[in-house]
Write a protein that holds these residues in place. Sequence first.
Motif, PDB file in Angstrom:
ATOM      1  N   ALA A 223       1.733 -11.587  -1.548  1.00  0.00           N
ATOM      2  CA  ALA A 223       1.586 -11.611  -0.091  1.00  0.00           C
ATOM      3  C   ALA A 223       1.937 -10.274   0.577  1.00  0.00           C
ATOM      4  O   ALA A 223       1.220  -9.840   1.481  1.00  0.00           O
ATOM      5  CB  ALA A 223       2.422 -12.742   0.502  1.00  0.00           C
ATOM      6  N   PRO A 224       3.026  -9.588   0.178  1.00  0.00           N
ATOM      7  CA  PRO A 224       3.301  -8.289   0.797  1.00  0.00           C
ATOM      8  C   PRO A 224       2.202  -7.261   0.541  1.00  0.00           C
ATOM      9  O   PRO A 224       1.916  -6.423   1.411  1.00  0.00           O
ATOM     10  CB  PRO A 224       4.625  -7.870   0.151  1.00  0.00           C
ATOM     11  CG  PRO A 224       5.287  -9.159  -0.209  1.00  0.00           C
ATOM     12  CD  PRO A 224       4.154 -10.032  -0.662  1.00  0.00           C
ATOM     13  N   LEU A 225       1.585  -7.332  -0.628  1.00  0.00           N
ATOM     14  CA  LEU A 225       0.486  -6.407  -0.908  1.00  0.00           C
ATOM     15  C   LEU A 225      -0.702  -6.689  -0.008  1.00  0.00           C
ATOM     16  O   LEU A 225      -1.354  -5.763   0.498  1.00  0.00           O
ATOM     17  CB  LEU A 225       0.063  -6.494  -2.374  1.00  0.00           C
ATOM     18  CG  LEU A 225       1.033  -5.841  -3.360  1.00  0.00           C
ATOM     19  CD1 LEU A 225       2.046  -6.841  -3.880  1.00  0.00           C
ATOM     20  CD2 LEU A 225       0.292  -5.173  -4.500  1.00  0.00           C
ATOM     21  N   GLN A 226      -0.984  -7.969   0.207  1.00  0.00           N
ATOM     22  CA  GLN A 226      -2.097  -8.324   1.082  1.00  0.00           C
ATOM     23  C   GLN A 226      -1.812  -7.911   2.519  1.00  0.00           C
ATOM     24  O   GLN A 226      -2.722  -7.459   3.231  1.00  0.00           O
ATOM     25  CB  GLN A 226      -2.350  -9.826   0.976  1.00  0.00           C
ATOM     26  CG  GLN A 226      -2.850 -10.240  -0.403  1.00  0.00           C
ATOM     27  CD  GLN A 226      -2.845 -11.748  -0.606  1.00  0.00           C
ATOM     28  OE1 GLN A 226      -1.875 -12.436  -0.276  1.00  0.00           O
ATOM     29  NE2 GLN A 226      -3.930 -12.283  -1.166  1.00  0.00           N
ATOM     30  N   ALA A 227      -0.548  -8.020   2.945  1.00  0.00           N
ATOM     31  CA  ALA A 227      -0.187  -7.580   4.291  1.00  0.00           C
ATOM     32  C   ALA A 227      -0.391  -6.078   4.437  1.00  0.00           C
ATOM     33  O   ALA A 227      -0.896  -5.597   5.464  1.00  0.00           O
ATOM     34  CB  ALA A 227       1.261  -7.953   4.594  1.00  0.00           C
ATOM     35  N   ALA A 228      -0.011  -5.324   3.420  1.00  0.00           N
ATOM     36  CA  ALA A 228      -0.196  -3.874   3.462  1.00  0.00           C
ATOM     37  C   ALA A 228      -1.681  -3.517   3.465  1.00  0.00           C
ATOM     38  O   ALA A 228      -2.123  -2.632   4.206  1.00  0.00           O
ATOM     39  CB  ALA A 228       0.503  -3.230   2.268  1.00  0.00           C
ATOM     40  N   GLU A 229      -2.443  -4.203   2.634  1.00  0.00           N
ATOM     41  CA  GLU A 229      -3.887  -3.936   2.580  1.00  0.00           C
ATOM     42  C   GLU A 229      -4.528  -4.219   3.929  1.00  0.00           C
ATOM     43  O   GLU A 229      -5.371  -3.443   4.411  1.00  0.00           O
ATOM     44  CB  GLU A 229      -4.527  -4.811   1.494  1.00  0.00           C
ATOM     45  CG  GLU A 229      -6.007  -4.561   1.262  1.00  0.00           C
ATOM     46  CD  GLU A 229      -6.287  -3.292   0.469  1.00  0.00           C
ATOM     47  OE1 GLU A 229      -7.466  -2.876   0.434  1.00  0.00           O
ATOM     48  OE2 GLU A 229      -5.347  -2.720  -0.111  1.00  0.00           O
ATOM     49  N   ASN A 230      -4.118  -5.309   4.573  1.00  0.00           N
ATOM     50  CA  ASN A 230      -4.688  -5.663   5.871  1.00  0.00           C
ATOM     51  C   ASN A 230      -4.279  -4.682   6.965  1.00  0.00           C
ATOM     52  O   ASN A 230      -5.030  -4.455   7.916  1.00  0.00           O
ATOM     53  CB  ASN A 230      -4.260  -7.079   6.264  1.00  0.00           C
ATOM     54  CG  ASN A 230      -4.882  -8.144   5.377  1.00  0.00           C
ATOM     55  OD1 ASN A 230      -5.935  -7.928   4.776  1.00  0.00           O
ATOM     56  ND2 ASN A 230      -4.228  -9.296   5.272  1.00  0.00           N
ATOM     57  N   ALA A 231      -3.086  -4.104   6.821  1.00  0.00           N
ATOM     58  CA  ALA A 231      -2.618  -3.147   7.834  1.00  0.00           C
ATOM     59  C   ALA A 231      -3.458  -1.879   7.829  1.00  0.00           C
ATOM     60  O   ALA A 231      -3.633  -1.232   8.869  1.00  0.00           O
ATOM     61  CB  ALA A 231      -1.150  -2.811   7.605  1.00  0.00           C
ATOM     62  N   GLY A 232      -3.956  -1.512   6.670  1.00  0.00           N
ATOM     63  CA  GLY A 232      -4.864  -0.378   6.593  1.00  0.00           C
ATOM     64  C   GLY A 232      -4.214   0.978   6.436  1.00  0.00           C
ATOM     65  O   GLY A 232      -4.831   1.895   5.891  1.00  0.00           O
ATOM     66  N   ASN A 233      -2.977   1.149   6.878  1.00  0.00           N
ATOM     67  CA  ASN A 233      -2.313   2.455   6.798  1.00  0.00           C
ATOM     68  C   ASN A 233      -0.953   2.359   6.126  1.00  0.00           C
ATOM     69  O   ASN A 233      -0.076   3.192   6.349  1.00  0.00           O
ATOM     70  CB  ASN A 233      -2.150   3.048   8.208  1.00  0.00           C
ATOM     71  CG  ASN A 233      -1.313   2.146   9.109  1.00  0.00           C
ATOM     72  OD1 ASN A 233      -1.090   0.988   8.790  1.00  0.00           O
ATOM     73  ND2 ASN A 233      -0.860   2.692  10.223  1.00  0.00           N
ATOM     74  N   VAL A 234      -0.779   1.322   5.303  1.00  0.00           N
ATOM     75  CA  VAL A 234       0.489   1.084   4.631  1.00  0.00           C
ATOM     76  C   VAL A 234       0.252   1.035   3.122  1.00  0.00           C
ATOM     77  O   VAL A 234      -0.719   0.436   2.656  1.00  0.00           O
ATOM     78  CB  VAL A 234       1.124  -0.244   5.107  1.00  0.00           C
ATOM     79  CG1 VAL A 234       2.422  -0.525   4.353  1.00  0.00           C
ATOM     80  CG2 VAL A 234       1.364  -0.208   6.608  1.00  0.00           C
ATOM     81  N   LYS A 235       1.126   1.669   2.381  1.00  0.00           N
ATOM     82  CA  LYS A 235       1.060   1.639   0.922  1.00  0.00           C
ATOM     83  C   LYS A 235       2.104   0.673   0.386  1.00  0.00           C
ATOM     84  O   LYS A 235       3.085   0.358   1.052  1.00  0.00           O
ATOM     85  CB  LYS A 235       1.274   3.045   0.344  1.00  0.00           C
ATOM     86  CG  LYS A 235       0.213   4.053   0.764  1.00  0.00           C
ATOM     87  CD  LYS A 235      -1.183   3.620   0.339  1.00  0.00           C
ATOM     88  CE  LYS A 235      -2.232   4.659   0.722  1.00  0.00           C
ATOM     89  NZ  LYS A 235      -3.607   4.203   0.378  1.00  0.00           N
ATOM     90  N   VAL A 236       1.909   0.238  -0.868  1.00  0.00           N
ATOM     91  CA  VAL A 236       2.739  -0.851  -1.393  1.00  0.00           C
ATOM     92  C   VAL A 236       2.785  -0.757  -2.910  1.00  0.00           C
ATOM     93  O   VAL A 236       1.950  -0.085  -3.534  1.00  0.00           O
ATOM     94  CB  VAL A 236       2.150  -2.206  -0.916  1.00  0.00           C
ATOM     95  CG1 VAL A 236       0.819  -2.483  -1.593  1.00  0.00           C
ATOM     96  CG2 VAL A 236       3.133  -3.348  -1.106  1.00  0.00           C
ATOM     97  N   PHE A 237       3.757  -1.458  -3.487  1.00  0.00           N
ATOM     98  CA  PHE A 237       3.919  -1.504  -4.945  1.00  0.00           C
ATOM     99  C   PHE A 237       3.847  -2.951  -5.424  1.00  0.00           C
ATOM    100  O   PHE A 237       4.380  -3.858  -4.780  1.00  0.00           O
ATOM    101  CB  PHE A 237       5.267  -0.910  -5.357  1.00  0.00           C
ATOM    102  CG  PHE A 237       5.451   0.518  -4.944  1.00  0.00           C
ATOM    103  CD1 PHE A 237       4.819   1.547  -5.617  1.00  0.00           C
ATOM    104  CD2 PHE A 237       6.269   0.835  -3.867  1.00  0.00           C
ATOM    105  CE1 PHE A 237       4.992   2.873  -5.232  1.00  0.00           C
ATOM    106  CE2 PHE A 237       6.464   2.153  -3.477  1.00  0.00           C
ATOM    107  CZ  PHE A 237       5.816   3.170  -4.151  1.00  0.00           C
ATOM    108  N   GLY A 238       3.229  -3.159  -6.578  1.00  0.00           N
ATOM    109  CA  GLY A 238       3.183  -4.483  -7.171  1.00  0.00           C
ATOM    110  C   GLY A 238       4.501  -4.842  -7.829  1.00  0.00           C
ATOM    111  O   GLY A 238       5.320  -3.974  -8.135  1.00  0.00           O
ATOM    112  N   GLN A 239       4.702  -6.139  -8.064  1.00  0.00           N
ATOM    113  CA  GLN A 239       5.954  -6.660  -8.614  1.00  0.00           C
ATOM    114  C   GLN A 239       5.701  -7.450  -9.885  1.00  0.00           C
ATOM    115  O   GLN A 239       4.965  -8.434  -9.868  1.00  0.00           O
ATOM    116  CB  GLN A 239       6.643  -7.543  -7.568  1.00  0.00           C
ATOM    117  CG  GLN A 239       7.613  -8.578  -8.094  1.00  0.00           C
ATOM    118  CD  GLN A 239       8.902  -7.982  -8.646  1.00  0.00           C
ATOM    119  OE1 GLN A 239       9.135  -6.780  -8.523  1.00  0.00           O
ATOM    120  NE2 GLN A 239       9.736  -8.796  -9.252  1.00  0.00           N
TER     121      GLN A 239
END
Length: 360
Positions: A223-239
């Motif tokens: 879910a946090p990755l999907q939130a980052a993807e939807n934000a468009g300007n946020v990067k994220v790491f998988g768990q």
Amino acid sequence: MILRRSLLIGAAALAMASGAPAAFAQEEPLKVGFIYVGPVGDFGWSYQHDQGRLALEKEFGDRVQTTYVESVPEGPDAERVLRQLATSGHKLIFATSFGFGDATAKIAKAFPDVKFEHATGYIRDVNLATYSGRFEEGRYILGVIAGKTTTSNKIGYIGAFPIPEVLRGVNAFTLGLQSVNPEATVSVVWANTWYDPGKEADAANAVIAQGADVIAQHTDSPAPLQAAENAGNVKVFGQASDMIQFAPTAQLTAIVDDWAPYYIGRVQAVLDGTWESQDHWGGLAAGDVHMAPYTNMPDEVKALAEETQAKIASGELNIFSGPISDRDGTERVAAGEALDDAAQLEMNWFVKGVQGDLPK
């Protein structure tokens, strides 16, 4: 082939699967049980443990029969599930979450002829072993990448519970971050769950609203990755696994837990009659921890991540070498020294640069 039947454990489902070699002086297959805190479809922690279970089946064929119980709460339900596994012929049982520790220790004493293994735990007995991965090594690398990626110098970190395992991860991440970007800070938000996509998404959106442009997590859903993807300007790491499918343009990399070699080795030890209680704690060098491909980042950041990974794996870089102070200014590790394993296992403090509550 996977057969399903029900257990009297509330809503938890029991799945039974066969697979893997023979031996331990028996005609019947060795029955191996697994108990998971989340669903096997979380694509994170429980998913990766189940990949290890499936590797057992592939390795040993009809010499083993595996059973798993998913979505077991940490508490009385865990004790009931462990007892039922032990009374139904399972001779090796893996309890795969920190909060299963007390229940596992209790049931191990009640069933001395059954061998138990507790992931991320610290209680051992003649028939109870512990095992974990040095995930914090990977989190240090994530911090280095975040420090080179952020433009806001605000990093969001979604934590499950304030236990030493999670605190080590936050601190390792922050030390990696500050090694390349001393101005950046980490804001921790507690989800108070290992797996709840709704809560995890809310936490991610909260730190994004506060200006975070990079998110790390120690919870198990995408879910946090999907939130980052939807934000468009946020990067994220998988768990725990490579979650790139959920954030194809936002994921930078992921820590991948590889339990298969450990599970195969421990089952082989039971079959050979050589199993003994131990504490296993493997990291990048041992292969228990891998890094997913470095993507969505400049070549120079990728090169720095690869260099950092190589230094940690070789032992050149100890991620908890001093000087290290906590956020209250108390020196925790002096210059020229390093935090030993015992101190890491008891970690209950944040390093300087971490923001957010630290519940006791």
